[in-house]
Design a protein around this motif. Structure first.
Motif, PDB file in Angstrom:
ATOM      1  N   LEU A   1       0.871  -1.186   0.000  1.00 32.19           N
ATOM      2  CA  LEU A   1       0.000   0.000   0.000  1.00 32.19           C
ATOM      3  C   LEU A   1       0.902   1.228   0.000  1.00 32.19           C
ATOM      4  O   LEU A   1       1.823   1.308   0.824  1.00 32.19           O
ATOM      5  CB  LEU A   1      -0.845   0.033   1.281  1.00 32.19           C
ATOM      6  CG  LEU A   1      -2.090  -0.855   1.406  1.00 32.19           C
ATOM      7  CD1 LEU A   1      -1.749  -2.322   1.262  1.00 32.19           C
ATOM      8  CD2 LEU A   1      -2.761  -0.613   2.740  1.00 32.19           C
ATOM      9  N   VAL A   2       0.651   2.148  -0.923  1.00 30.09           N
ATOM     10  CA  VAL A   2       1.427   3.399  -0.954  1.00 30.09           C
ATOM     11  C   VAL A   2       0.438   4.566  -0.882  1.00 30.09           C
ATOM     12  O   VAL A   2      -0.507   4.630  -1.670  1.00 30.09           O
ATOM     13  CB  VAL A   2       2.282   3.514  -2.239  1.00 30.09           C
ATOM     14  CG1 VAL A   2       3.143   4.774  -2.201  1.00 30.09           C
ATOM     15  CG2 VAL A   2       3.162   2.275  -2.430  1.00 30.09           C
ATOM     16  N   PHE A   3       0.662   5.469   0.054  1.00 35.11           N
ATOM     17  CA  PHE A   3      -0.319   6.546   0.287  1.00 35.11           C
ATOM     18  C   PHE A   3       0.345   7.707   1.023  1.00 35.11           C
ATOM     19  O   PHE A   3       1.370   7.528   1.681  1.00 35.11           O
ATOM     20  CB  PHE A   3      -1.495   6.003   1.129  1.00 35.11           C
ATOM     21  CG  PHE A   3      -1.040   5.383   2.424  1.00 35.11           C
ATOM     22  CD1 PHE A   3      -0.809   6.162   3.549  1.00 35.11           C
ATOM     23  CD2 PHE A   3      -0.797   4.017   2.505  1.00 35.11           C
ATOM     24  CE1 PHE A   3      -0.356   5.592   4.732  1.00 35.11           C
ATOM     25  CE2 PHE A   3      -0.337   3.443   3.690  1.00 35.11           C
ATOM     26  CZ  PHE A   3      -0.118   4.230   4.804  1.00 35.11           C
ATOM     27  N   PRO A   4      -0.249   8.910   0.924  1.00 39.28           N
ATOM     28  CA  PRO A   4       0.294  10.047   1.683  1.00 39.28           C
ATOM     29  C   PRO A   4      -0.166  10.052   3.142  1.00 39.28           C
ATOM     30  O   PRO A   4      -1.228   9.489   3.456  1.00 39.28           O
ATOM     31  CB  PRO A   4      -0.296  11.265   0.957  1.00 39.28           C
ATOM     32  CG  PRO A   4      -1.480  10.768   0.211  1.00 39.28           C
ATOM     33  CD  PRO A   4      -1.370   9.285   0.043  1.00 39.28           C
ATOM     34  N   VAL A   5       0.606  10.700   3.981  1.00 36.16           N
ATOM     35  CA  VAL A   5       0.211  10.901   5.391  1.00 36.16           C
ATOM     36  C   VAL A   5      -0.612  12.185   5.461  1.00 36.16           C
ATOM     37  O   VAL A   5      -0.218  13.214   4.912  1.00 36.16           O
ATOM     38  CB  VAL A   5       1.476  11.036   6.284  1.00 36.16           C
ATOM     39  CG1 VAL A   5       1.106  11.451   7.710  1.00 36.16           C
ATOM     40  CG2 VAL A   5       2.256   9.736   6.281  1.00 36.16           C
ATOM     41  N   TYR A   6      -1.782  12.134   6.106  1.00 34.70           N
ATOM     42  CA  TYR A   6      -2.602  13.331   6.304  1.00 34.70           C
ATOM     43  C   TYR A   6      -2.837  13.544   7.788  1.00 34.70           C
ATOM     44  O   TYR A   6      -3.366  12.660   8.471  1.00 34.70           O
ATOM     45  CB  TYR A   6      -3.981  13.189   5.639  1.00 34.70           C
ATOM     46  CG  TYR A   6      -3.973  13.147   4.126  1.00 34.70           C
ATOM     47  CD1 TYR A   6      -2.942  13.722   3.384  1.00 34.70           C
ATOM     48  CD2 TYR A   6      -5.008  12.534   3.431  1.00 34.70           C
ATOM     49  CE1 TYR A   6      -2.941  13.678   2.006  1.00 34.70           C
ATOM     50  CE2 TYR A   6      -5.019  12.498   2.049  1.00 34.70           C
ATOM     51  CZ  TYR A   6      -3.973  13.069   1.341  1.00 34.70           C
ATOM     52  OH  TYR A   6      -3.981  13.026  -0.023  1.00 34.70           O
ATOM     53  N   MET A   7      -2.481  14.716   8.251  1.00 33.10           N
ATOM     54  CA  MET A   7      -2.727  15.096   9.640  1.00 33.10           C
ATOM     55  C   MET A   7      -2.292  13.998  10.597  1.00 33.10           C
ATOM     56  O   MET A   7      -3.065  13.543  11.432  1.00 33.10           O
ATOM     57  CB  MET A   7      -4.196  15.466   9.831  1.00 33.10           C
ATOM     58  CG  MET A   7      -4.551  16.642   8.922  1.00 33.10           C
ATOM     59  SD  MET A   7      -6.260  17.082   9.006  1.00 33.10           S
ATOM     60  CE  MET A   7      -6.368  18.271   7.678  1.00 33.10           C
ATOM     61  N   PHE A   8      -1.072  13.544  10.358  1.00 32.18           N
ATOM     62  CA  PHE A   8      -0.394  12.547  11.224  1.00 32.18           C
ATOM     63  C   PHE A   8      -1.080  11.182  11.203  1.00 32.18           C
ATOM     64  O   PHE A   8      -0.926  10.402  12.150  1.00 32.18           O
ATOM     65  CB  PHE A   8      -0.275  13.052  12.669  1.00 32.18           C
ATOM     66  CG  PHE A   8       0.068  14.506  12.753  1.00 32.18           C
ATOM     67  CD1 PHE A   8       1.285  14.962  12.232  1.00 32.18           C
ATOM     68  CD2 PHE A   8      -0.797  15.437  13.317  1.00 32.18           C
ATOM     69  CE1 PHE A   8       1.610  16.300  12.270  1.00 32.18           C
ATOM     70  CE2 PHE A   8      -0.477  16.787  13.347  1.00 32.18           C
ATOM     71  CZ  PHE A   8       0.726  17.214  12.829  1.00 32.18           C
ATOM     72  N   GLY A   9      -1.837  10.921  10.157  1.00 32.16           N
ATOM     73  CA  GLY A   9      -2.526   9.622  10.104  1.00 32.16           C
ATOM     74  C   GLY A   9      -2.831   9.173   8.694  1.00 32.16           C
ATOM     75  O   GLY A   9      -2.248   9.660   7.716  1.00 32.16           O
TER      76      GLY A   9
ATOM     77  N   ASN B   1       5.380  11.155   2.907  1.00 33.82           N
ATOM     78  CA  ASN B   1       5.072  12.256   3.820  1.00 33.82           C
ATOM     79  C   ASN B   1       6.046  13.416   3.684  1.00 33.82           C
ATOM     80  O   ASN B   1       7.111  13.285   3.090  1.00 33.82           O
ATOM     81  CB  ASN B   1       5.051  11.729   5.261  1.00 33.82           C
ATOM     82  CG  ASN B   1       6.410  11.262   5.728  1.00 33.82           C
ATOM     83  OD1 ASN B   1       7.162  12.010   6.326  1.00 33.82           O
ATOM     84  ND2 ASN B   1       6.784  10.011   5.417  1.00 33.82           N
ATOM     85  N   GLY B   2       5.640  14.531   4.295  1.00 28.27           N
ATOM     86  CA  GLY B   2       6.454  15.740   4.225  1.00 28.27           C
ATOM     87  C   GLY B   2       7.409  15.888   5.395  1.00 28.27           C
ATOM     88  O   GLY B   2       7.957  16.967   5.601  1.00 28.27           O
ATOM     89  N   GLY B   3       7.598  14.836   6.182  1.00 32.74           N
ATOM     90  CA  GLY B   3       8.595  14.893   7.256  1.00 32.74           C
ATOM     91  C   GLY B   3       8.070  14.570   8.644  1.00 32.74           C
ATOM     92  O   GLY B   3       8.842  14.471   9.583  1.00 32.74           O
ATOM     93  N   THR B   4       6.736  14.413   8.788  1.00 36.27           N
ATOM     94  CA  THR B   4       6.206  14.068  10.119  1.00 36.27           C
ATOM     95  C   THR B   4       5.265  12.867  10.000  1.00 36.27           C
ATOM     96  O   THR B   4       4.046  13.019   9.934  1.00 36.27           O
ATOM     97  CB  THR B   4       5.449  15.263  10.762  1.00 36.27           C
ATOM     98  OG1 THR B   4       6.203  16.451  10.533  1.00 36.27           O
ATOM     99  CG2 THR B   4       5.261  15.056  12.256  1.00 36.27           C
ATOM    100  N   ILE B   5       5.828  11.699  10.015  1.00 39.29           N
ATOM    101  CA  ILE B   5       5.015  10.480   9.850  1.00 39.29           C
ATOM    102  C   ILE B   5       4.300  10.111  11.146  1.00 39.29           C
ATOM    103  O   ILE B   5       3.238   9.484  11.127  1.00 39.29           O
ATOM    104  CB  ILE B   5       5.896   9.312   9.336  1.00 39.29           C
ATOM    105  CG1 ILE B   5       5.027   8.106   9.055  1.00 39.29           C
ATOM    106  CG2 ILE B   5       7.029   8.967  10.271  1.00 39.29           C
ATOM    107  CD1 ILE B   5       5.702   6.941   8.413  1.00 39.29           C
TER     108      ILE B   5
ATOM    109  N   SER C   1       8.697   4.821   5.722  1.00 41.97           N
ATOM    110  CA  SER C   1       8.426   6.235   5.483  1.00 41.97           C
ATOM    111  C   SER C   1       9.299   6.702   4.319  1.00 41.97           C
ATOM    112  O   SER C   1      10.493   6.409   4.278  1.00 41.97           O
ATOM    113  CB  SER C   1       8.804   7.008   6.755  1.00 41.97           C
ATOM    114  OG  SER C   1       9.021   8.363   6.467  1.00 41.97           O
ATOM    115  N   VAL C   2       8.681   7.411   3.362  1.00 40.60           N
ATOM    116  CA  VAL C   2       9.487   8.058   2.316  1.00 40.60           C
ATOM    117  C   VAL C   2       9.151   9.550   2.338  1.00 40.60           C
ATOM    118  O   VAL C   2       7.982   9.930   2.219  1.00 40.60           O
ATOM    119  CB  VAL C   2       9.215   7.457   0.915  1.00 40.60           C
ATOM    120  CG1 VAL C   2       9.905   8.284  -0.168  1.00 40.60           C
ATOM    121  CG2 VAL C   2       9.696   6.008   0.842  1.00 40.60           C
TER     122      VAL C   2
END
Ligand SMILES: Cc1cc2nc3c(=O)[nH]c(=O)nc-3n(C[C@H](O)[C@H](O)[C@H](O)COP(=O)(O)O)c2cc1C
Ligand code: SF4
Ligand code: SF4
Length: 260
Positions: free
Chosen positions: A50-58, A85-89, A112-113
């Motif tokens: 599964l590959v997905f972005p992190v949103y609002m720490f979740g 993510n942009g740096g805060t997984i 985390s990437v």
């Protein structure tokens, strides 16, 4: 080995990372999560990623939905995830593991990437820096591919204990309820031409065009594809996006974001 990579993307970063990862395998399928959900999630592959972005720490809501659709037959499969993510997984991947466990499944490996952040409020990254970030990510993707090939189970990537507890455990839990209706803060301005691109790039068909401008329907993912994809920068996120640079991944065409 055969591998199915299920991706969700708003502005293309997760699709870029998915494509990079896919290029390290031979028998590989790349499938949008939205399509998989529509057709029930069934896979003949022995490995799923599964590959997905992190949103609002979740997790994006769609990932939660995807996990609910995973059949129990997936129990004997190797499941890995890449949280872009942009740096805060924070504790995003631990949360995913928890959701999988509730279905009798388990996360074998979670990575985390780091990419540029598409959160428009804080977006400041210059073109050269974007290139540099994606060049640097290749090393991590090689590492991820080699763990997946050997079906390794390294410790799941996570932020500090404090971030896992407060940002994911408390803040994300609260915000997760608000996310679908946060599109009430989006407005199109007079420069809108009614072209409909925002509706086409919305991965969950949350936008229709009425009387020449977009209407949002409150099942939003907060992916920011509409705000960032509008060719006239006509969509504003309250006053927070005014005058801010828009972003979409430079290696991904806008048409690729329209595949759902
Ligand atoms: C609403 C929103 C919330 C976000 N929250 C986080 C976050 O908590 N931590 C983080 O590191 N990045 C966060 N980001 C940044 C994205 O995870 C990151 O830019 C990702 O690469 C976007 O992937 P995409 O291009 O595939 O949509 C957020 C982005 C948005 C739009
Ligand atoms: S993409 Fe922009 S210009 Fe086109 S309809 Fe949407 S808001 Fe209007
Ligand atoms: S309405 Fe905009 S932010 Fe919400 S899911 Fe669609 S494209 Fe993403």
């Amino acid at each position: 080995m055969s591998i199915s990579i299920y991706y969700f993307t708003g502005t293309g970063n997760s699709l870029k990372i998915s494509k990079e990862l896919a290029s390290r395998f031979e028998d590989v399928q790349l499938i949008p999560m939205t399509a998989a959900i529509r057709n029930r999630v069934i896979s003949d592959s022995d490995t799923i990623v599964l590959v997905f972005p992190v949103y609002m720490f979740g997790l994006p809501r769609i990932v939660r939905e995807f996990v609910k659709k995973l059949s129990k037959q997936m129990r004997n499969k190797y499941i890995a995830a890449v949280a872009v993510n942009g740096g805060t997984i924070a504790g995003t991947l631990l949360l995913l593991d928890k959701k999988l466990k509730a279905r009798g499944l388990q996360l074998s490996a979670g990575f985390s990437v780091i990419t540029p952040s598409n959160f428009i409020v804080e977006f400041t990254v210059e073109e050269e820096e974007i290139k540099h970030i994606f060049e640097a990510s290749k090393e991590k993707i090689n590492e991820i591919a080699s763990v997946i090939k050997s079906k390794g189970t390294p410790e799941i990537d996570r932020g500090t204990r404090k971030d896992c507890i407060f940002k994911t455990g408390i803040l994300n839990k609260f915000l997760a309820f608000l996310i679908p209706i946060m599109d009430t803060t989006f407005k199109s301005t007079h420069s809108c031409t009614g072209c409909g691109i925002c509706a086409k790039v919305c991965p969950v068909n949350n936008i229709t065009i009425k009387d020449g401008s977009p209407r949002w329907h409150h099942h939003c993912q907060q992916c920011f594809a509409c705000i960032n994809g509008c060719p006239r920068n006509s969509i504003e996120y309250m006053k927070l996006s005014v005058g801010k640079k828009r972003y979409h991944n430079p290696y991904i065409k806008l048409e690729e974001l329209m595949k759902k």
